[in-house]
Design a protein around this motif. Structure first.
Motif, PDB file in Angstrom:
ATOM      1  N   ALA A 188       0.816  -1.211   0.000  1.00  0.00           N
ATOM      2  CA  ALA A 188       0.000   0.000   0.000  1.00  0.00           C
ATOM      3  C   ALA A 188       0.854   1.268   0.000  1.00  0.00           C
ATOM      4  O   ALA A 188       0.619   2.191  -0.792  1.00  0.00           O
ATOM      5  N   GLU A 189       1.859   1.334   0.860  1.00  0.00           N
ATOM      6  CA  GLU A 189       2.665   2.535   0.960  1.00  0.00           C
ATOM      7  C   GLU A 189       3.461   2.787  -0.318  1.00  0.00           C
ATOM      8  O   GLU A 189       3.648   3.934  -0.737  1.00  0.00           O
ATOM      9  N   LYS A 190       3.895   1.721  -0.959  1.00  0.00           N
ATOM     10  CA  LYS A 190       4.698   1.863  -2.174  1.00  0.00           C
ATOM     11  C   LYS A 190       3.876   2.455  -3.318  1.00  0.00           C
ATOM     12  O   LYS A 190       4.336   3.357  -4.034  1.00  0.00           O
ATOM     13  N   ILE A 191       2.674   1.973  -3.493  1.00  0.00           N
ATOM     14  CA  ILE A 191       1.850   2.494  -4.587  1.00  0.00           C
ATOM     15  C   ILE A 191       1.366   3.913  -4.278  1.00  0.00           C
ATOM     16  O   ILE A 191       1.222   4.739  -5.192  1.00  0.00           O
ATOM     17  N   ILE A 192       1.167   4.245  -3.007  1.00  0.00           N
ATOM     18  CA  ILE A 192       0.818   5.623  -2.635  1.00  0.00           C
ATOM     19  C   ILE A 192       1.974   6.563  -2.970  1.00  0.00           C
ATOM     20  O   ILE A 192       1.768   7.656  -3.515  1.00  0.00           O
ATOM     21  N   ARG A 193       3.204   6.143  -2.665  1.00  0.00           N
ATOM     22  CA  ARG A 193       4.369   6.978  -2.978  1.00  0.00           C
ATOM     23  C   ARG A 193       4.507   7.186  -4.492  1.00  0.00           C
ATOM     24  O   ARG A 193       4.808   8.294  -4.947  1.00  0.00           O
ATOM     25  N   ARG A 194       4.279   6.125  -5.263  1.00  0.00           N
ATOM     26  CA  ARG A 194       4.424   6.251  -6.711  1.00  0.00           C
ATOM     27  C   ARG A 194       3.360   7.185  -7.298  1.00  0.00           C
ATOM     28  O   ARG A 194       3.653   7.998  -8.181  1.00  0.00           O
ATOM     29  N   ALA A 195       2.145   7.093  -6.807  1.00  0.00           N
ATOM     30  CA  ALA A 195       1.101   8.027  -7.253  1.00  0.00           C
ATOM     31  C   ALA A 195       1.448   9.452  -6.831  1.00  0.00           C
ATOM     32  O   ALA A 195       1.172  10.409  -7.567  1.00  0.00           O
ATOM     33  N   GLY A 196       2.062   9.583  -5.661  1.00  0.00           N
ATOM     34  CA  GLY A 196       2.512  10.910  -5.221  1.00  0.00           C
ATOM     35  C   GLY A 196       3.585  11.475  -6.128  1.00  0.00           C
ATOM     36  O   GLY A 196       3.603  12.683  -6.427  1.00  0.00           O
ATOM     37  N   ASP A 197       4.496  10.624  -6.594  1.00  0.00           N
ATOM     38  CA  ASP A 197       5.519  11.069  -7.546  1.00  0.00           C
ATOM     39  C   ASP A 197       4.872  11.512  -8.864  1.00  0.00           C
ATOM     40  O   ASP A 197       5.294  12.501  -9.481  1.00  0.00           O
ATOM     41  N   ALA A 198       3.838  10.769  -9.294  1.00  0.00           N
ATOM     42  CA  ALA A 198       3.113  11.165 -10.500  1.00  0.00           C
ATOM     43  C   ALA A 198       2.417  12.510 -10.302  1.00  0.00           C
ATOM     44  O   ALA A 198       2.343  13.336 -11.229  1.00  0.00           O
ATOM     45  N   LEU A 199       1.921  12.746  -9.094  1.00  0.00           N
ATOM     46  CA  LEU A 199       1.270  14.021  -8.786  1.00  0.00           C
ATOM     47  C   LEU A 199       2.262  15.178  -8.899  1.00  0.00           C
ATOM     48  O   LEU A 199       1.914  16.253  -9.406  1.00  0.00           O
ATOM     49  N   VAL A 200       3.478  14.967  -8.438  1.00  0.00           N
ATOM     50  CA  VAL A 200       4.509  16.000  -8.567  1.00  0.00           C
ATOM     51  C   VAL A 200       4.740  16.344 -10.040  1.00  0.00           C
ATOM     52  O   VAL A 200       4.867  17.520 -10.410  1.00  0.00           O
ATOM     53  N   LEU A 201       4.783  15.312 -10.889  1.00  0.00           N
ATOM     54  CA  LEU A 201       4.938  15.537 -12.319  1.00  0.00           C
ATOM     55  C   LEU A 201       3.758  16.337 -12.881  1.00  0.00           C
ATOM     56  O   LEU A 201       3.937  17.244 -13.703  1.00  0.00           O
ATOM     57  N   ALA A 202       2.549  15.995 -12.430  1.00  0.00           N
ATOM     58  CA  ALA A 202       1.355  16.709 -12.902  1.00  0.00           C
ATOM     59  C   ALA A 202       1.417  18.178 -12.509  1.00  0.00           C
ATOM     60  O   ALA A 202       1.124  19.066 -13.327  1.00  0.00           O
ATOM     61  N   LYS A 203       1.797  18.458 -11.276  1.00  0.00           N
ATOM     62  CA  LYS A 203       1.862  19.842 -10.806  1.00  0.00           C
ATOM     63  C   LYS A 203       2.901  20.651 -11.572  1.00  0.00           C
ATOM     64  O   LYS A 203       2.747  21.869 -11.751  1.00  0.00           O
ATOM     65  N   SER A 204       3.958  19.984 -12.024  1.00  0.00           N
ATOM     66  CA  SER A 204       5.003  20.685 -12.766  1.00  0.00           C
ATOM     67  C   SER A 204       4.508  21.174 -14.122  1.00  0.00           C
ATOM     68  O   SER A 204       5.113  22.046 -14.743  1.00  0.00           O
ATOM     69  N   LYS A 205       3.397  20.620 -14.597  1.00  0.00           N
ATOM     70  CA  LYS A 205       2.833  21.021 -15.886  1.00  0.00           C
ATOM     71  C   LYS A 205       1.925  22.246 -15.771  1.00  0.00           C
ATOM     72  O   LYS A 205       1.593  22.876 -16.775  1.00  0.00           O
ATOM     73  N   GLY A 206       1.472  22.547 -14.558  1.00  0.00           N
ATOM     74  CA  GLY A 206       0.548  23.656 -14.367  1.00  0.00           C
ATOM     75  C   GLY A 206      -0.676  23.212 -13.587  1.00  0.00           C
ATOM     76  O   GLY A 206      -0.719  22.104 -13.045  1.00  0.00           O
ATOM     77  N   LEU A 207      -1.691  24.079 -13.541  1.00  0.00           N
ATOM     78  CA  LEU A 207      -2.895  23.784 -12.770  1.00  0.00           C
ATOM     79  C   LEU A 207      -3.820  22.854 -13.545  1.00  0.00           C
ATOM     80  O   LEU A 207      -3.916  22.911 -14.766  1.00  0.00           O
ATOM     81  N   GLY A 208      -4.514  21.991 -12.808  1.00  0.00           N
ATOM     82  CA  GLY A 208      -5.526  21.140 -13.417  1.00  0.00           C
ATOM     83  C   GLY A 208      -4.982  20.109 -14.378  1.00  0.00           C
ATOM     84  O   GLY A 208      -5.698  19.648 -15.264  1.00  0.00           O
ATOM     85  N   ARG A 209      -3.757  19.696 -14.187  1.00  0.00           N
ATOM     86  CA  ARG A 209      -3.137  18.744 -15.100  1.00  0.00           C
ATOM     87  C   ARG A 209      -3.022  17.375 -14.442  1.00  0.00           C
ATOM     88  O   ARG A 209      -3.184  17.219 -13.226  1.00  0.00           O
ATOM     89  N   SER A 210      -2.696  16.369 -15.257  1.00  0.00           N
ATOM     90  CA  SER A 210      -2.531  15.011 -14.748  1.00  0.00           C
ATOM     91  C   SER A 210      -1.276  14.397 -15.328  1.00  0.00           C
ATOM     92  O   SER A 210      -0.751  14.848 -16.362  1.00  0.00           O
ATOM     93  N   ALA A 211      -0.781  13.365 -14.654  1.00  0.00           N
ATOM     94  CA  ALA A 211       0.390  12.627 -15.125  1.00  0.00           C
ATOM     95  C   ALA A 211       0.262  11.179 -14.685  1.00  0.00           C
ATOM     96  O   ALA A 211      -0.305  10.889 -13.626  1.00  0.00           O
ATOM     97  N   GLN A 212       0.781  10.299 -15.506  1.00  0.00           N
ATOM     98  CA  GLN A 212       0.784   8.875 -15.194  1.00  0.00           C
ATOM     99  C   GLN A 212       2.219   8.403 -14.973  1.00  0.00           C
ATOM    100  O   GLN A 212       3.140   8.871 -15.634  1.00  0.00           O
ATOM    101  N   LEU A 213       2.367   7.471 -14.053  1.00  0.00           N
ATOM    102  CA  LEU A 213       3.682   6.907 -13.776  1.00  0.00           C
ATOM    103  C   LEU A 213       3.535   5.399 -13.642  1.00  0.00           C
ATOM    104  O   LEU A 213       2.908   4.910 -12.703  1.00  0.00           O
ATOM    105  N   GLU A 214       4.084   4.682 -14.591  1.00  0.00           N
ATOM    106  CA  GLU A 214       4.003   3.226 -14.549  1.00  0.00           C
ATOM    107  C   GLU A 214       5.083   2.672 -13.623  1.00  0.00           C
ATOM    108  O   GLU A 214       6.174   3.233 -13.526  1.00  0.00           O
ATOM    109  N   PRO A 215       4.808   1.574 -12.947  1.00  0.00           N
ATOM    110  CA  PRO A 215       5.834   0.950 -12.099  1.00  0.00           C
ATOM    111  C   PRO A 215       6.954   0.378 -12.957  1.00  0.00           C
ATOM    112  O   PRO A 215       6.737  -0.027 -14.109  1.00  0.00           O
TER     113      PRO A 215
END
Length: 218
Positions: free
Chosen positions: A182-209
């Motif tokens: 559980a903690e590992k997949i939460i961290r990976r989604a959090g890393d994807a969120l950081v990528l999304a925020k780097s693109k601007g507001l209201g954006r999304s990003a995907q990060l495959e394991p």
């Protein structure tokens, strides 16, 4: 559907007081046992749900996520997991106050719980962040519900919160891997969120394991 934490707590307090009085009065055990079981269900619900929004809390999310990881390992079916964050939430809180920012979190939760499927799980991780488990959902299909959620939030009448408020969110999405917990997949989604925020507001990003390398000699 979300619980109503305040009402449930008040009901629980009343129920436990009544139970104590019934024990003192020597009422039949079956009656007391039934009411005690109901009270225990309320306690369990309060322990796994967020007191502000009524969504799952982190403990409730970990339980659901662990169960979904176990199911995925048994069946081989993938699922998607996302962490979303309200854009500029600290600035919104500073500009409009805590009462308004709490209403934003509550309205986002209500919109999400109406939109997501009954088999999905929606949780408030804390502050401006939420998490969503999307069972039996491939990563390439996972963007669609968040587009619908963004539209639903845009359609909310925010005048009762603040007439000038505008709410959007960023989304980080991943999918499960064989060695996840559980903690590992939460961290990976959090890393994807950081990528999304780097693109601007209201954006999304995907990060495959990152999958383990296959030994060609095996």
């Amino acid at each position: 559907m979300p619980i109503q934490p305040t009402q449930n707590f008040q009901h629980l307090t009343t129920q436990l007081t009544d139970l104590a009085n019934k024990v003192k009065d020597g009422l039949p055990g079956d009656t007391i046992l039934q009411e005690l079981q109901q009270a225990l269900r309320i306690i369990e619900s309060l322990s796994t749900h967020d007191s502000l929004t009524g969504a799952l809390n982190r403990r409730g999310l970990i339980e659901k996520l662990t169960a979904e990881l176990d199911r995925a390992k048994r069946t081989g079916h993938p699922f998607s997991f996302a962490v979303i964050a309200i854009d500029r939430f600290a600035a919104l809180t500073e500009q409009y106050g805590t009462v308004a920012s709490n209403q934003i979190l509550q309205n986002v939760t209500q919109a999400a719980l109406k939109l997501f499927r009954s088999l999905d799980s929606f949780a408030h991780l804390g502050d401006d962040e939420f998490a969503v488990i999307l069972p039996t959902t491939w990563l390439d299909q996972s963007e669609k519900p968040f587009v619908r959620l963004s539209n639903a939030i845009s359609d909310i009448n925010w005048n009762s919160t603040k007439p000038t408020v505008a709410v959007s969110f960023s989304t980080g999405i991943t999918t499960n891997a064989p060695d996840d917990n559980a903690e590992k997949i939460i961290r990976r989604a959090g890393d994807a969120l950081v990528l999304a925020k780097s693109k601007g507001l209201g954006r999304s990003a995907q990060l495959e394991p990152i999958l383990p390398a296959i030994d060609p000699n095996m």
